[in-house]
Write an enzyme that holds these catalytic residues in place. Structure first.
Site, PDB file in Angstrom:
ATOM      1  N   ASP A  48       1.377  -1.197   5.953  1.00 13.99           N
ATOM      2  CA  ASP A  48       0.720  -2.417   6.477  1.00 13.99           C
ATOM      3  C   ASP A  48       1.554  -3.278   7.427  1.00 13.99           C
ATOM      4  OD1 ASP A  48      -1.388  -1.648   4.932  1.00 13.99           O
ATOM      5  OD2 ASP A  48      -1.280  -3.312   3.520  1.00 13.99           O
ATOM      6  N   LYS A 157      -6.014   3.246   5.156  1.00 15.17           N
ATOM      7  CA  LYS A 157      -6.411   2.991   3.766  1.00 15.17           C
ATOM      8  C   LYS A 157      -7.453   1.891   3.712  1.00 15.17           C
ATOM      9  CE  LYS A 157      -2.579  -0.153   2.603  1.00 15.17           C
ATOM     10  NZ  LYS A 157      -3.359  -1.317   2.190  1.00 15.17           N
ATOM     11  N   CYS A 190       0.131  -4.446  -1.616  1.00 14.51           N
ATOM     12  CA  CYS A 190      -0.188  -3.076  -1.203  1.00 14.51           C
ATOM     13  C   CYS A 190       0.971  -2.098  -1.401  1.00 14.51           C
ATOM     14  CB  CYS A 190      -0.659  -3.073   0.245  1.00 14.51           C
ATOM     15  SG  CYS A 190      -2.268  -3.863   0.467  1.00 14.51           S
TER      16      CYS A 190
END
Length: 251
Positions: A48, A157, A190
């Site tokens: 991310d 994702k 995450c």
């Protein structure tokens, strides 16, 4: 990069026997002793590091979040990535990349980023971005400062964990990966969710501190590092991993 497994076909014979891969051991100090892992069976998964999370013009910054803490991971990731590539470790960028219609996002994922139910969060428009974290958008792109190579691996994702509804597990298994080095943001969300699932799937998990960051309070970092170290794997300092990779035979 770890050799992708393929069958050998010659003269009408299909050979399912894979040759044994040469090992490439790396030993690194952790919070509890040292760990030795095989670079030939290791992947570097970076989570991310996207504009919506890490850019001053991204989504989080637009709602008042100070993204400087998230950006602190850029330097350590950039120092480690070329060293790991040189050691034969594939670099895998695991990022939010949601559908425009959001039909595969369950209500709880939408709600966590839109608790008031006003149509904000994932998929919503903000500032100059048409849709937060939508695949192909500027917000979902990696920040420009990162050292990204054309032969790195990209996986989108749709949850906190990168293992649900994605090809991450099949990609790692096809590459013959046993050990996963984790970095990125947010450490307590995450990164941790993906590491947690990786551990449950049987992967050897190593969290790279400093190359992992969060905009959450410090106590979230402390709790996450404690839990990883106690239950799910090992925690290494980015500088210690860099040192291990620059020793003779690994650079």
């Amino acid at each position: 990069m770890s050799a992708v497994r393929r069958w050998a076909v010659e003269g009408g014979r299909t050979d399912l026997v894979r040759p044994a891969a040469a090992t490439s051991p790396v030993e690194v100090a952790t919070r509890r002793g040292s760990v030795r892992f095989d670079a030939a069976r290791t992947a570097f998964v970076v989570v991310d590091m996207q504009n919506d999370f890490c850019h001053p013009g991204g989504w989080l910054a637009s709602i008042g979040v100070d993204v400087s803490a998230a950006r602190s991971a850029i330097g350590p990731i950039n120092r480690l990535s070329p060293l790991l590539r040189s050691a034969g470790v594939p670099v895998l960028w695991l990022d939010w990349g949601t559908r425009a219609d959001r039909v595969n996002l369950p209500p709880n994922v939408i709600h966590v980023y839109d608790p008031e139910g006003v149509g904000a969060g994932i998929g919503a428009a903000h500032a100059d971005s048409p849709a937060v974290l939508e695949e192909g958008s500027w917000g979902a792109a990696l920040v420009d400062e990162l050292d990204v190579r054309d032969d790195d691996i990209r996986v989108s994702k749709h949850r906190m964990s990168g293992f649900w509804d994605t090809p991450l597990d099949s990609t790692l298994r096809t590459l013959g990966i046993d050990t996963v080095l984790f970095a990125g943001v947010n450490l307590d969300q995450c990164v941790y969710a993906t590491l947690f699932d990786a551990a449950c799937l049987g992967y050897d998990c190593i969290l790279v501190e400093q190359a992992s960051a969060t905009t959450s309070p410090d106590f979230c970092v402390d709790a996450t590092v404690y839990n990883v170290d106690q239950c799910f794997g090992f925690c290494v300092a980015a500088a210690d991993l860099e040192l291990a990779l620059t020793t003779e035979g690994h650079h």
